[in-house]
Design a protein around this motif. Structure first.
Motif, PDB file in Angstrom:
ATOM      1  N   GLN A  92       4.290  42.439 -11.849  1.00  0.00           N
ATOM      2  CA  GLN A  92       3.958  41.341 -12.754  1.00  0.00           C
ATOM      3  C   GLN A  92       5.220  40.710 -13.323  1.00  0.00           C
ATOM      4  N   SER A  93       6.178  41.536 -13.735  1.00  0.00           N
ATOM      5  CA  SER A  93       7.408  40.976 -14.301  1.00  0.00           C
ATOM      6  C   SER A  93       8.218  40.268 -13.219  1.00  0.00           C
ATOM      7  N   LEU A  94       8.191  40.775 -12.003  1.00  0.00           N
ATOM      8  CA  LEU A  94       8.872  40.111 -10.901  1.00  0.00           C
ATOM      9  C   LEU A  94       8.211  38.770 -10.603  1.00  0.00           C
ATOM     10  N   LEU A  95       6.893  38.742 -10.624  1.00  0.00           N
ATOM     11  CA  LEU A  95       6.165  37.502 -10.391  1.00  0.00           C
ATOM     12  C   LEU A  95       6.474  36.477 -11.490  1.00  0.00           C
ATOM     13  N   GLN A  96       6.530  36.931 -12.725  1.00  0.00           N
ATOM     14  CA  GLN A  96       6.880  36.029 -13.827  1.00  0.00           C
ATOM     15  C   GLN A  96       8.284  35.462 -13.636  1.00  0.00           C
ATOM     16  N   ALA A  97       9.216  36.302 -13.218  1.00  0.00           N
ATOM     17  CA  ALA A  97      10.584  35.838 -13.001  1.00  0.00           C
ATOM     18  C   ALA A  97      10.638  34.803 -11.885  1.00  0.00           C
ATOM     19  N   ILE A  98       9.878  35.021 -10.839  1.00  0.00           N
ATOM     20  CA  ILE A  98       9.849  34.064  -9.721  1.00  0.00           C
ATOM     21  C   ILE A  98       9.247  32.742 -10.178  1.00  0.00           C
ATOM     22  N   LEU A  99       8.169  32.819 -10.925  1.00  0.00           N
ATOM     23  CA  LEU A  99       7.531  31.592 -11.406  1.00  0.00           C
ATOM     24  C   LEU A  99       8.451  30.818 -12.351  1.00  0.00           C
ATOM     25  N   MET A 100       9.155  31.537 -13.199  1.00  0.00           N
ATOM     26  CA  MET A 100      10.075  30.872 -14.128  1.00  0.00           C
ATOM     27  C   MET A 100      11.232  30.232 -13.369  1.00  0.00           C
TER      28      MET A 100
END
Length: 112
Positions: A92-100
């Protein structure tokens, strides 16, 4: 071969296939809920109890009971559940970083 021997072999084969299927479900991640794991481990305990009279006389039954006990222990282990939860948080945190990154923002810009 006596009828009793055939029945005994059928029982051993049945439990072997059931335990193998449970192990596959566990390794593939289809036993996620701890409550379900406890219920399955109880069923394994009942099966081991039914097989226990044959353990002394049949090496296949002894091996099957040994594997069933190991499977039961693995089912009741919370280590894999915790590891999976941590892995999901990391994803989830990796996905958030990618989206940001795609949006052109840094994580600290969103917090403040």
């Amino acid at each position: 071969m006596k009828q009793e021997d055939v029945l005994h072999s059928d029982v051993i084969n049945y439990f072997s296939s059931e335990f193998a299927a449970l192990e596959e479900r566990l390794k593939s991640g289809r036993l996620e809920d701890y409550r379900e794991r406890v219920l399955v481990s109880r069923k394994i305990s009942e099966a081991v109890h039914l097989l226990s009279p044959y353990v002394r006389s049949d090496p296949r039954a002894r091996h099957l009971v040994k594997n069933a006990e190991a499977l039961r222990k693995e089912l009741l282990s919370v280590r894999s559940i915790i590891a999976k939860q941590l892995l999901q948080k990391d994803k989830q945190s990796l996905l958030q970083a990618i989206l940001m990154r795609k949006k052109g923002r840094r994580p600290d810009e969103l917090a403040g």
